[in-house]
Write a protein that holds these residues in place. Sequence first.
Motif, PDB file in Angstrom:
ATOM      1  N   ALA A  64      10.714  18.015  -5.051  1.00 11.55           N
ATOM      2  CA  ALA A  64       9.526  18.793  -4.339  1.00 11.55           C
ATOM      3  C   ALA A  64       8.208  18.937  -5.798  1.00 11.55           C
ATOM      4  CB  ALA A  64      10.370  21.081  -3.982  1.00 11.55           C
ATOM      5  N   ASP A  65       8.812  19.130  -7.052  1.00 13.98           N
ATOM      6  CA  ASP A  65       8.019  18.790  -7.947  1.00 13.98           C
ATOM      7  C   ASP A  65       6.964  17.250  -7.841  1.00 13.98           C
ATOM      8  OD1 ASP A  65       8.155  21.631  -9.313  1.00 13.98           O
ATOM      9  OD2 ASP A  65      10.244  20.561 -10.165  1.00 13.98           O
ATOM     10  N   ILE A  66       7.426  16.522  -7.953  1.00 23.37           N
ATOM     11  CA  ILE A  66       7.313  14.661  -8.111  1.00 23.37           C
ATOM     12  C   ILE A  66       6.724  15.273  -6.579  1.00 23.37           C
ATOM     13  CG2 ILE A  66       7.989  12.297  -7.068  1.00 23.37           C
ATOM     14  CD1 ILE A  66      11.022  13.304  -8.151  1.00 23.37           C
ATOM     15  N   GLN A  67       6.605  15.377  -5.342  1.00 20.27           N
ATOM     16  CA  GLN A  67       5.567  15.618  -4.115  1.00 20.27           C
ATOM     17  C   GLN A  67       4.874  16.337  -4.211  1.00 20.27           C
ATOM     18  OE1 GLN A  67       8.561  14.166  -0.707  1.00 20.27           O
ATOM     19  NE2 GLN A  67       7.065  15.349   0.185  1.00 20.27           N
ATOM     20  N   MET A  68       5.254  17.430  -4.988  1.00 20.37           N
ATOM     21  CA  MET A  68       3.669  18.743  -4.656  1.00 20.37           C
ATOM     22  C   MET A  68       2.792  17.471  -5.592  1.00 20.37           C
ATOM     23  SD  MET A  68       2.626  21.713  -4.013  1.00 20.37           S
ATOM     24  CE  MET A  68       1.197  21.121  -3.807  1.00 20.37           C
ATOM     25  N   LEU A  69       2.922  16.546  -7.559  1.00 21.72           N
ATOM     26  CA  LEU A  69       1.735  16.450  -7.634  1.00 21.72           C
ATOM     27  C   LEU A  69       1.320  14.986  -7.338  1.00 21.72           C
ATOM     28  CD1 LEU A  69       0.809  15.301 -10.594  1.00 21.72           C
ATOM     29  CD2 LEU A  69       2.890  14.486 -11.306  1.00 21.72           C
ATOM     30  N   GLU A  70       1.958  14.042  -6.016  1.00 18.17           N
ATOM     31  CA  GLU A  70       1.704  13.535  -5.373  1.00 18.17           C
ATOM     32  C   GLU A  70       0.479  13.532  -4.552  1.00 18.17           C
ATOM     33  OE1 GLU A  70       4.227  11.120  -3.002  1.00 18.17           O
ATOM     34  OE2 GLU A  70       2.854  10.030  -2.647  1.00 18.17           O
ATOM     35  N   GLY A 106       0.721  -1.506   0.456  1.00 19.54           N
ATOM     36  CA  GLY A 106       0.021  -0.370  -0.050  1.00 19.54           C
ATOM     37  C   GLY A 106       0.617   1.682   0.001  1.00 19.54           C
ATOM     38  N   ARG A 107      -0.187   2.341  -0.030  1.00 20.46           N
ATOM     39  CA  ARG A 107       0.906   3.722  -0.457  1.00 20.46           C
ATOM     40  C   ARG A 107       1.251   3.456   0.911  1.00 20.46           C
ATOM     41  NH1 ARG A 107      -3.718   7.458  -3.017  1.00 20.46           N
ATOM     42  NH2 ARG A 107      -3.770   6.559  -5.014  1.00 20.46           N
ATOM     43  N   GLY A 108       1.045   4.299   2.160  1.00 20.85           N
ATOM     44  CA  GLY A 108       1.775   4.741   3.601  1.00 20.85           C
ATOM     45  C   GLY A 108       3.169   5.710   3.260  1.00 20.85           C
ATOM     46  N   ARG A 109       4.212   5.333   3.518  1.00 23.03           N
ATOM     47  CA  ARG A 109       5.549   6.503   4.266  1.00 23.03           C
ATOM     48  C   ARG A 109       6.108   5.670   2.969  1.00 23.03           C
ATOM     49  NH1 ARG A 109       6.117   9.477   8.223  1.00 23.03           N
ATOM     50  NH2 ARG A 109       4.178   9.108   9.793  1.00 23.03           N
ATOM     51  N   MET A 110       6.107   4.471   1.828  1.00 17.13           N
ATOM     52  CA  MET A 110       6.598   4.288   1.350  1.00 17.13           C
ATOM     53  C   MET A 110       6.664   4.255  -0.222  1.00 17.13           C
ATOM     54  SD  MET A 110       9.501   2.250   0.231  1.00 17.13           S
ATOM     55  CE  MET A 110       9.907   0.485   1.076  1.00 17.13           C
ATOM     56  N   GLU A 111       5.175   5.519  -0.685  1.00 13.64           N
ATOM     57  CA  GLU A 111       4.612   6.273  -1.461  1.00 13.64           C
ATOM     58  C   GLU A 111       5.757   6.777  -2.503  1.00 13.64           C
ATOM     59  OE1 GLU A 111       2.837   4.310  -3.448  1.00 13.64           O
ATOM     60  OE2 GLU A 111       1.961   5.184  -4.949  1.00 13.64           O
ATOM     61  N   SER A 112       6.366   7.662  -1.587  1.00 15.14           N
ATOM     62  CA  SER A 112       6.706   8.795  -2.041  1.00 15.14           C
ATOM     63  C   SER A 112       8.137   8.212  -2.455  1.00 15.14           C
ATOM     64  CB  SER A 112       7.556   9.576  -0.915  1.00 15.14           C
ATOM     65  OG  SER A 112       5.699  10.733  -0.603  1.00 15.14           O
ATOM     66  N   ILE A 113       8.893   7.138  -2.033  1.00 13.62           N
ATOM     67  CA  ILE A 113      10.008   6.507  -2.179  1.00 13.62           C
ATOM     68  C   ILE A 113       9.967   6.272  -3.930  1.00 13.62           C
ATOM     69  CG2 ILE A 113      11.656   5.137  -1.864  1.00 13.62           C
ATOM     70  CD1 ILE A 113      10.903   5.988   1.325  1.00 13.62           C
ATOM     71  N   LYS A 116       4.393   7.390 -17.007  1.00  9.49           N
ATOM     72  CA  LYS A 116       4.337   5.764 -17.066  1.00  9.49           C
ATOM     73  C   LYS A 116       4.087   5.458 -15.385  1.00  9.49           C
ATOM     74  CE  LYS A 116       7.754   2.026 -17.754  1.00  9.49           C
ATOM     75  NZ  LYS A 116       9.326   1.606 -18.007  1.00  9.49           N
ATOM     76  N   PHE A 117       4.429   6.228 -14.528  1.00  6.01           N
ATOM     77  CA  PHE A 117       3.822   5.253 -13.436  1.00  6.01           C
ATOM     78  C   PHE A 117       2.204   5.846 -12.848  1.00  6.01           C
ATOM     79  CE2 PHE A 117       4.462   5.850  -8.801  1.00  6.01           C
ATOM     80  CZ  PHE A 117       4.883   4.996  -7.712  1.00  6.01           C
ATOM     81  N   LEU A 118       1.819   6.821 -13.882  1.00  4.12           N
ATOM     82  CA  LEU A 118       0.421   7.376 -13.711  1.00  4.12           C
ATOM     83  C   LEU A 118      -0.228   5.856 -14.687  1.00  4.12           C
ATOM     84  CD1 LEU A 118       0.345  11.293 -13.656  1.00  4.12           C
ATOM     85  CD2 LEU A 118       0.125   9.712 -11.931  1.00  4.12           C
ATOM     86  N   GLN A 119       0.088   5.628 -14.770  1.00  6.29           N
ATOM     87  CA  GLN A 119      -0.385   4.103 -15.843  1.00  6.29           C
ATOM     88  C   GLN A 119      -0.868   2.764 -15.800  1.00  6.29           C
ATOM     89  OE1 GLN A 119       1.808   4.442 -19.372  1.00  6.29           O
ATOM     90  NE2 GLN A 119       1.324   5.998 -20.250  1.00  6.29           N
ATOM     91  N   PRO A 120      -2.100   2.163 -15.246  1.00  2.00           N
ATOM     92  CA  PRO A 120      -2.314   1.266 -14.961  1.00  2.00           C
ATOM     93  C   PRO A 120      -1.239  -0.077 -14.984  1.00  2.00           C
ATOM     94  CG  PRO A 120      -3.988   1.830 -16.053  1.00  2.00           C
ATOM     95  CD  PRO A 120      -3.126   2.597 -16.970  1.00  2.00           C
ATOM     96  N   GLY A 121      -1.092  -0.505 -13.867  1.00  5.66           N
ATOM     97  CA  GLY A 121       0.042  -1.884 -13.986  1.00  5.66           C
ATOM     98  C   GLY A 121       1.273  -1.727 -13.519  1.00  5.66           C
ATOM     99  N   SER A 122       1.057  -0.538 -12.956  1.00 12.40           N
ATOM    100  CA  SER A 122       2.750   0.268 -12.888  1.00 12.40           C
ATOM    101  C   SER A 122       3.083   0.143 -11.156  1.00 12.40           C
ATOM    102  CB  SER A 122       2.897   1.874 -12.805  1.00 12.40           C
ATOM    103  OG  SER A 122       2.242   2.558 -11.618  1.00 12.40           O
ATOM    104  N   GLN A 123       3.782   0.530 -10.150  1.00 12.30           N
ATOM    105  CA  GLN A 123       3.682  -0.327  -8.797  1.00 12.30           C
ATOM    106  C   GLN A 123       3.759   0.940  -7.829  1.00 12.30           C
ATOM    107  OE1 GLN A 123       7.872  -1.033  -9.933  1.00 12.30           O
ATOM    108  NE2 GLN A 123       8.375  -2.512  -8.399  1.00 12.30           N
ATOM    109  N   ARG A 124       2.897   2.026  -8.339  1.00  8.51           N
ATOM    110  CA  ARG A 124       2.047   3.258  -7.854  1.00  8.51           C
ATOM    111  C   ARG A 124       0.637   1.927  -6.821  1.00  8.51           C
ATOM    112  NH1 ARG A 124      -2.210   7.063  -9.795  1.00  8.51           N
ATOM    113  NH2 ARG A 124      -1.915   8.269  -7.894  1.00  8.51           N
TER     114      ARG A 124
END
Length: 213
Positions: free
Chosen positions: A147-153, A12-19, A187-195
Amino acid sequence: MAAKPKLYYFHGRGRMESIRWLLAAAGVEFEEEFLETREQYEKLQKDGCLLFGQVPLVEVDGMMLTQTRFNFYGKDLKERVRIDMYVDGTLDLMAMIMLAPFQRPEEKQETLASILQKAKTRYFPVFEKILKDHGEDFLVGNKFSWADIQMLEAILMVEELNASVLSDFPLLKAFKTRVSNIPTIKKFLQPGSQRKPPPDAHYVDLVSNILQF
Ligand SMILES: N[C@@H](CCC(=O)N[C@@H](CS)C(=O)NCC(=O)O)C(=O)O
């Protein structure tokens, strides 16, 4: 070739998702071991892998890293300080969203409404103004950073609470589109990614059981 980083966390997401976001944005492939039982967590502790007894844990080239942050990290100290401030601000916002599912149902709705309000009045106006003041595409140094990556998240997490939350923030809206279209992010936003998806009841039970709270 160095082995892929290995991420140890819940499914799941939790604190790992930003990584996950950061590695994905850098185009770094990674493996994941999901914690499904208390025994797995205790083994990591017994093996001395968890510095403060906590996950996320990232294994890179034989090093066991906790308190994990990676670099997309500005060209000088001034940029790094700004990136740190923006990252910590968005992390505070995301941490509130992350913890809400672990609250009692009767508290949860009120908490989510208050988080949404804070996003609209405390956090998003700050970032809208930053983009307006410097007129650049990215938050720091006119260059894509952590900063941009995390802002989008953070934006996507808040939009899961209220899809139209960016209606009063046109520059953040354009920022969202711009960053979402960076190829690795796309790519990360597409279905099937590790997101990972938002937490469900199963995730909440699993984490509560493993961490025993
Ligand atoms: N600052 C740490 C916080 C890690 C953290 O709070 N991890 C939680 C799971 S998301 C944990 O392992 N809690 C167990 C405990 O604190 O005993 C980080 O960001 O890595």
